[in-house]
Design an enzyme around this catalytic site. Structure first.
Site, PDB file in Angstrom:
ATOM      1  N   ASN A 171      -6.025   3.674  -1.488  1.00 39.76           N
ATOM      2  CA  ASN A 171      -5.731   2.509  -2.344  1.00 39.76           C
ATOM      3  C   ASN A 171      -6.998   1.689  -2.581  1.00 39.76           C
ATOM      4  O   ASN A 171      -7.214   1.180  -3.680  1.00 39.76           O
ATOM      5  CB  ASN A 171      -4.643   1.640  -1.706  1.00 39.76           C
ATOM      6  N   ARG A 204      -5.653 -12.409  18.843  1.00 35.25           N
ATOM      7  CA  ARG A 204      -5.481 -12.271  17.390  1.00 35.25           C
ATOM      8  C   ARG A 204      -6.129 -13.441  16.653  1.00 35.25           C
ATOM      9  O   ARG A 204      -6.748 -13.284  15.621  1.00 35.25           O
ATOM     10  CB  ARG A 204      -3.984 -12.200  17.061  1.00 35.25           C
ATOM     11  N   MET A 258      -4.031  -2.047   9.398  1.00 39.47           N
ATOM     12  CA  MET A 258      -2.964  -1.906  10.390  1.00 39.47           C
ATOM     13  C   MET A 258      -2.926  -3.050  11.404  1.00 39.47           C
ATOM     14  O   MET A 258      -2.686  -2.834  12.586  1.00 39.47           O
ATOM     15  CB  MET A 258      -3.107  -0.554  11.115  1.00 39.47           C
ATOM     16  N   ARG A 259      -3.188  -4.252  10.922  1.00 44.71           N
ATOM     17  CA  ARG A 259      -3.110  -5.413  11.805  1.00 44.71           C
ATOM     18  C   ARG A 259      -2.185  -6.453  11.202  1.00 44.71           C
ATOM     19  O   ARG A 259      -2.169  -6.628   9.980  1.00 44.71           O
ATOM     20  CB  ARG A 259      -4.489  -6.065  11.964  1.00 44.71           C
ATOM     21  N   ILE A 260      -1.452  -7.119  12.066  1.00 37.22           N
ATOM     22  CA  ILE A 260      -0.636  -8.239  11.597  1.00 37.22           C
ATOM     23  C   ILE A 260      -1.538  -9.461  11.548  1.00 37.22           C
ATOM     24  O   ILE A 260      -2.255  -9.759  12.510  1.00 37.22           O
ATOM     25  CB  ILE A 260       0.570  -8.461  12.546  1.00 37.22           C
ATOM     26  N   HIS A 263       2.805  -1.842   0.011  1.00 32.90           N
ATOM     27  CA  HIS A 263       3.704  -1.221   0.993  1.00 32.90           C
ATOM     28  C   HIS A 263       4.448  -0.064   0.324  1.00 32.90           C
ATOM     29  O   HIS A 263       4.921  -0.198  -0.804  1.00 32.90           O
ATOM     30  CB  HIS A 263       4.701  -2.269   1.521  1.00 32.90           C
ATOM     31  N   GLU A 301       5.975 -13.375   7.624  1.00 35.59           N
ATOM     32  CA  GLU A 301       6.776 -12.280   8.170  1.00 35.59           C
ATOM     33  C   GLU A 301       6.198 -10.967   7.647  1.00 35.59           C
ATOM     34  O   GLU A 301       5.773 -10.881   6.494  1.00 35.59           O
ATOM     35  CB  GLU A 301       8.247 -12.400   7.735  1.00 35.59           C
ATOM     36  N   ASP A 308       5.448  -7.539   5.966  1.00 39.53           N
ATOM     37  CA  ASP A 308       5.880  -6.883   4.723  1.00 39.53           C
ATOM     38  C   ASP A 308       6.859  -7.755   3.933  1.00 39.53           C
ATOM     39  O   ASP A 308       7.888  -7.291   3.439  1.00 39.53           O
ATOM     40  CB  ASP A 308       6.494  -5.503   5.024  1.00 39.53           C
ATOM     41  N   GLU A 326       1.260   4.076  -6.072  1.00 39.10           N
ATOM     42  CA  GLU A 326       0.572   2.947  -5.423  1.00 39.10           C
ATOM     43  C   GLU A 326      -0.794   2.728  -6.077  1.00 39.10           C
ATOM     44  O   GLU A 326      -1.204   1.601  -6.344  1.00 39.10           O
ATOM     45  CB  GLU A 326       0.360   3.229  -3.930  1.00 39.10           C
TER      46      GLU A 326
HETATM   47  C1  GRF Z   1      -0.413   3.293   1.922  1.00 38.44           C
HETATM   48  O1  GRF Z   1       0.728   4.084   1.826  1.00 38.44           O
HETATM   49  C2  GRF Z   1      -0.056   1.834   1.839  1.00 38.44           C
HETATM   50  O2  GRF Z   1       1.044   1.577   1.032  1.00 38.44           O
HETATM   51  C3  GRF Z   1       0.268   1.487   3.266  1.00 38.44           C
HETATM   52  O3  GRF Z   1      -0.635   2.235   4.048  1.00 38.44           O
HETATM   53  C4  GRF Z   1      -1.060   3.369   3.305  1.00 38.44           C
HETATM   54  C5  GRF Z   1      -2.555   3.299   3.239  1.00 38.44           C
HETATM   55  O4  GRF Z   1      -3.104   4.431   2.633  1.00 38.44           O
HETATM   56  N1  GRF Z   1       0.197   0.077   3.501  1.00 38.44           N
HETATM   57  P1  GRF Z   1      -4.583   4.397   2.102  1.00 38.44           P
HETATM   58  O5  GRF Z   1      -5.454   4.023   3.302  1.00 38.44           O
HETATM   59  O6  GRF Z   1      -4.683   3.395   1.026  1.00 38.44           O
HETATM   60  O7  GRF Z   1      -4.878   5.792   1.640  1.00 38.44           O
END
Ligand code: GRF
Length: 218
Positions: free
Chosen positions: A20, A71, A96-98, A115, A149, A151, A180
């Site tokens: 992305n 955090r 991958m972090r909140i 998402h 909250e 997502d 995406e």
């Molecule tokens: C994607 O599916 C996105 O929607 C989710 O994590 C994934 C990340 O993929 N949040 P990339 O690192 O963008 O390839």
């Protein structure tokens, strides 16, 4: 004489693959794209996306979680980096972090996330696996403004993707990911060119027809 148009600076936050991120970088290379991807920040030093960002000549910074006690401390370091880099908007792309409440407050309405589901359904991880287990006929992807909250937050764009009866997680995730990559750059365009507003925390569009045309064209 060429006219210099100031474009807002955008940071992309990643933890992994960065597909992305690359879609956003590629879109931003179009001369009329209204935002500049200035920096890619990763919380992992081995994120594949870092290599891709460098290939596109985008500055990368690694902020490892191991270096911070909490955090709050991590998010403060992240925030300071973003301020130093003069960032106006933040795109979480597989980060991958909140994010802490303090961080979200500081960057209120400036952080967006993608998402791989039709939010508010299937928040969290393993979305495709759960969609398949529930025998859903339709899934999709969502770009939303980040709220406290997980997502959750005002939806900018959502796109439906069909689920086929013989889909595997891999096949379905590939079908969703393709979409995406189309909606994320469009959502950032809407935000950074101020073509959306919030009314009671619901996204309103300056030009809904253009959005509808875009959605039918992809
Ligand atoms: C994607 O599916 C996105 O929607 C989710 O994590 C994934 C990340 O993929 N949040 P990339 O690192 O963008 O390839």
């Amino acid at each position: 004489m060429a006219i210099e148009i100031h474009k807002p600076n955008v940071a992309i936050l990643i933890s992994g693959r960065g597909s992305n991120m690359e879609a956003l970088i590629k879109a931003s290379k179009e001369p009329d794209y209204p935002a500049k991807i200035s920096i890619v920040i990763s919380d992992k030093d081995d994120a594949k996306g870092l290599v891709i960002a460098k290939r596109h000549n985008i500055k990368t910074i690694i902020i490892l979680k191991e270096k911070y006690n909490s955090r709050i401390d991590y998010d403060q370091a992240l925030s300071e980096t973003l301020s130093k880099e003069n960032i106006q908007y933040i795109c979480a792309a597989g980060f991958m972090r909140i994010l802490s409440e303090e961080f979200i407050d500081k960057w209120w309405n400036k952080i967006i996330n993608i998402h791989p589901s039709l939010l508010p359904s299937y928040k969290g991880l393993n979305t495709h696996q759960r969609v398949l287990k529930d025998k859903m006929k339709v899934t999709g992807c969502t770009v939303h403004i980040v709220r406290k909250e997980l997502d959750n937050g005002p939806i900018i764009i959502q796109f439906e993707v069909p689920v086929k009866s013989d889909d595997t997680e891999k096949i379905l995730s590939k079908r969703v990911l393709k979409m995406e990559h189309k909606i994320y750059p469009y959502a950032l365009m809407l935000l950074s060119s101020k073509k959306i507003n919030l009314d009671n925390d619901i996204v309103k569009y300056e030009d809904k027809e253009s959005l509808d045309n875009f959605l039918t064209s992809i």
